[in-house]
Design a protein around this motif. Structure first.
Motif, PDB file in Angstrom:
ATOM      1  N   VAL A 191       0.385 -18.551   4.078  1.00 31.50           N
ATOM      2  CA  VAL A 191       1.817 -18.234   4.030  1.00 31.50           C
ATOM      3  C   VAL A 191       2.095 -16.990   3.177  1.00 31.50           C
ATOM      4  N   PRO A 192       1.557 -16.887   1.946  1.00 33.47           N
ATOM      5  CA  PRO A 192       1.807 -15.677   1.143  1.00 33.47           C
ATOM      6  C   PRO A 192       1.273 -14.402   1.793  1.00 33.47           C
ATOM      7  N   SER A 193       0.095 -14.491   2.425  1.00 30.44           N
ATOM      8  CA  SER A 193      -0.498 -13.298   3.039  1.00 30.44           C
ATOM      9  C   SER A 193       0.300 -12.830   4.251  1.00 30.44           C
ATOM     10  N   VAL A 194       0.757 -13.781   5.079  1.00 31.61           N
ATOM     11  CA  VAL A 194       1.571 -13.421   6.242  1.00 31.61           C
ATOM     12  C   VAL A 194       2.900 -12.824   5.775  1.00 31.61           C
ATOM     13  N   LYS A 195       3.465 -13.378   4.718  1.00 33.93           N
ATOM     14  CA  LYS A 195       4.710 -12.845   4.156  1.00 33.93           C
ATOM     15  C   LYS A 195       4.502 -11.410   3.679  1.00 33.93           C
ATOM     16  N   CYS A 196       3.336 -11.151   3.092  1.00 35.73           N
ATOM     17  CA  CYS A 196       2.988  -9.810   2.614  1.00 35.73           C
ATOM     18  C   CYS A 196       2.949  -8.821   3.776  1.00 35.73           C
ATOM     19  N   VAL A 197       2.295  -9.204   4.868  1.00 37.98           N
ATOM     20  CA  VAL A 197       2.199  -8.325   6.040  1.00 37.98           C
ATOM     21  C   VAL A 197       3.573  -8.117   6.660  1.00 37.98           C
ATOM     22  N   GLN A 212       6.358  -7.909   5.260  1.00 41.14           N
ATOM     23  CA  GLN A 212       7.133  -6.955   4.463  1.00 41.14           C
ATOM     24  C   GLN A 212       6.760  -5.508   4.781  1.00 41.14           C
ATOM     25  N   ILE A 213       5.587  -5.320   5.398  1.00 41.84           N
ATOM     26  CA  ILE A 213       5.106  -3.971   5.692  1.00 41.84           C
ATOM     27  C   ILE A 213       5.415  -3.543   7.120  1.00 41.84           C
ATOM     28  N   VAL A 214       5.215  -4.430   8.082  1.00 44.71           N
ATOM     29  CA  VAL A 214       5.397  -4.063   9.490  1.00 44.71           C
ATOM     30  C   VAL A 214       6.877  -4.071   9.880  1.00 44.71           C
ATOM     31  N   ASN A 215       7.171  -3.441  11.013  1.00 49.86           N
ATOM     32  CA  ASN A 215       8.561  -3.273  11.442  1.00 49.86           C
ATOM     33  C   ASN A 215       9.178  -4.532  12.029  1.00 49.86           C
ATOM     34  N   VAL A 243      -4.111  -5.924  -0.473  1.00 49.82           N
ATOM     35  CA  VAL A 243      -3.173  -5.359   0.504  1.00 49.82           C
ATOM     36  C   VAL A 243      -1.924  -4.850  -0.208  1.00 49.82           C
ATOM     37  N   LEU A 244      -1.397  -5.637  -1.142  1.00 51.09           N
ATOM     38  CA  LEU A 244      -0.201  -5.237  -1.890  1.00 51.09           C
ATOM     39  C   LEU A 244      -0.463  -3.997  -2.729  1.00 51.09           C
ATOM     40  N   ASN A 297      -2.815  -1.646  -2.325  1.00 49.72           N
ATOM     41  CA  ASN A 297      -3.027  -0.453  -1.502  1.00 49.72           C
ATOM     42  C   ASN A 297      -1.733   0.008  -0.851  1.00 49.72           C
ATOM     43  N   ALA A 298      -0.872  -0.943  -0.476  1.00 53.36           N
ATOM     44  CA  ALA A 298       0.429  -0.578   0.090  1.00 53.36           C
ATOM     45  C   ALA A 298       1.246   0.193  -0.937  1.00 53.36           C
ATOM     46  N   ALA A 299       1.188  -0.249  -2.194  1.00 51.90           N
ATOM     47  CA  ALA A 299       1.914   0.447  -3.265  1.00 51.90           C
ATOM     48  C   ALA A 299       1.359   1.856  -3.460  1.00 51.90           C
ATOM     49  N   PHE A 300       0.046   2.010  -3.359  1.00 45.89           N
ATOM     50  CA  PHE A 300      -0.560   3.333  -3.499  1.00 45.89           C
ATOM     51  C   PHE A 300      -0.143   4.254  -2.363  1.00 45.89           C
ATOM     52  N   PHE A 301      -0.149   3.741  -1.127  1.00 47.32           N
ATOM     53  CA  PHE A 301       0.275   4.554   0.010  1.00 47.32           C
ATOM     54  C   PHE A 301       1.726   5.018  -0.159  1.00 47.32           C
ATOM     55  N   LYS A 302       2.554   4.122  -0.665  1.00 45.53           N
ATOM     56  CA  LYS A 302       3.960   4.482  -0.893  1.00 45.53           C
ATOM     57  C   LYS A 302       4.070   5.603  -1.923  1.00 45.53           C
ATOM     58  N   SER A 303       3.218   5.574  -2.939  1.00 45.77           N
ATOM     59  CA  SER A 303       3.244   6.619  -3.965  1.00 45.77           C
ATOM     60  C   SER A 303       2.821   7.968  -3.398  1.00 45.77           C
ATOM     61  N   CYS A 304       2.128   7.936  -2.241  1.00 48.61           N
ATOM     62  CA  CYS A 304       1.701   9.177  -1.569  1.00 48.61           C
ATOM     63  C   CYS A 304       2.733   9.635  -0.540  1.00 48.61           C
ATOM     64  N   GLY A 305       3.824   8.883  -0.406  1.00 48.16           N
ATOM     65  CA  GLY A 305       4.867   9.259   0.534  1.00 48.16           C
ATOM     66  C   GLY A 305       4.774   8.566   1.878  1.00 48.16           C
ATOM     67  N   ILE A 306       3.831   7.644   2.018  1.00 51.90           N
ATOM     68  CA  ILE A 306       3.700   6.892   3.275  1.00 51.90           C
ATOM     69  C   ILE A 306       4.555   5.637   3.140  1.00 51.90           C
ATOM     70  N   VAL A 307       5.744   5.683   3.680  1.00 49.90           N
ATOM     71  CA  VAL A 307       6.705   4.587   3.497  1.00 49.90           C
ATOM     72  C   VAL A 307       7.359   4.216   4.831  1.00 49.90           C
ATOM     73  N   GLY A 308       8.054   3.083   4.834  1.00 52.28           N
ATOM     74  CA  GLY A 308       8.837   2.680   5.999  1.00 52.28           C
ATOM     75  C   GLY A 308       8.029   2.566   7.274  1.00 52.28           C
ATOM     76  N   SER A 309       8.496   3.245   8.311  1.00 56.78           N
ATOM     77  CA  SER A 309       7.840   3.169   9.627  1.00 56.78           C
ATOM     78  C   SER A 309       6.430   3.738   9.599  1.00 56.78           C
ATOM     79  N   GLN A 310       6.169   4.695   8.700  1.00 55.35           N
ATOM     80  CA  GLN A 310       4.821   5.257   8.593  1.00 55.35           C
ATOM     81  C   GLN A 310       3.839   4.228   8.035  1.00 55.35           C
ATOM     82  N   LEU A 311       4.287   3.459   7.055  1.00 56.22           N
ATOM     83  CA  LEU A 311       3.443   2.416   6.478  1.00 56.22           C
ATOM     84  C   LEU A 311       3.161   1.337   7.523  1.00 56.22           C
TER      85      LEU A 311
END
Length: 257
Positions: free
Chosen positions: A120-126, A128-131, A154-155, A157-171
């Motif tokens: 449940v926590p892992s699916v919730k994590c995904v 939050q990222i997908v559209n 996953v959380l 690395n997602a935070a790191f990608f966001k810090s590089c400007g990969i956010v929203g639909s790109q993430l």
């Protein structure tokens, strides 16, 4: 009907290690018989009820064979408290019949890990990222074995990608195209991003995610070979690199003729 090759399973064996060499063949026959008589649940051996519960929800014989060969310890799981809640959870997510069978047979960990502590926590994590839910299902079908047991990675690395400007639909795009990238060690992920930037993609630019997707999908040797394919058509290396920076996805899809 093809018999399960339980004697070749890795991990916990259904019987004690001191069993005779003929025991696995007997077990094969029992499992095959359980599948053939799945509608007669009352006559099955206790551990065969696990097979019956999988057969009852519409999983094919090949799906059940794959699930049990990957996770033979499931033969001893408690149906009502272990298997059924997880199966119902994935049905609520939108997986049914053959689609559910494909998910479980390719991602054996889904029926072995904890529902409330891991699934449940892992699916919730995904989510939050997908559209959308469609992308969620796509990610789980292809990458559940990678991302479900690595929620914190996953959380992070997602935070790191966001810090590089990969956010929203790109993430979301990056997750659906290569979710394994989210499950990799941080040092490896940072190396991929660094290589992508060194090849001419700027942090916070909209092309970074496309360059990263391509760079993370192949080795340096394979990358150079693909550039050589372009050069063999009469382009210089600089021109080949310019083409890559403009349309990085093209290099990922390029095949030798």
């Amino acid at each position: 009907m093809t018999l399960l090759r339980v004697e070749e399973c890795r991990g916990e064996q259904p019987f004690a290690s001191h069993a005779s060499s003929r025991r696995p063949k007997t077990l094969q026959r029992q499992i095959a018989e359980a599948l053939r008589t799945a509608t007669q649940a009352s006559v099955l051996f206790p551990w065969n009820l696990r097979l019956y519960s999988l057969f009852q929800i519409g999983l094919s014989e090949s799906h059940i064979q794959s699930i049990i060969s990957r996770r033979p310890q499931l033969l001893f799981s408690r149906v009502d408290k272990t298997l059924k809640p997880k199966i119902e959870y994935f049905q609520l997510l939108g997986f049914h019949g053959p689609e559910l069978g494909e998910l479980l047979s390719k991602n054996g960990i889904l029926l072995s890990c904890s529902l409330n502590k891991t699934l449940v926590p892992s699916v919730k994590c995904v989510r939050q990222i997908v559209n959308n839910e469609k992308d969620l299902i796509k990610v789980l079908q292809r990458y559940a074995e990678w991302i479900i047991p690595r929620q914190q990675r996953v959380l992070d690395n997602a935070a790191f990608f966001k810090s590089c400007g990969i956010v929203g639909s790109q993430l979301s795009f990056l997750m659906t195209k290569n979710a394994r990238l989210f499950a990799m060690r941080e040092s490896l992920v940072r190396n991929y991003v660094s290589r992508t930037v060194n090849l001419g993609f700027s942090v916070n630019s909209r092309m970074l995610v496309h360059g990263l997707r391509t760079i993370s999908s192949m080795s340096i040797v394979k990358f150079n070979r693909k550039l050589e394919i372009i050069q063999s058509c009469g382009f210089s290396r600089d021109e080949a690199m310019q083409m890559f920076r403009r349309t990085p996805g093209y290099l990922a899809d390029l095949r030798r003729g």
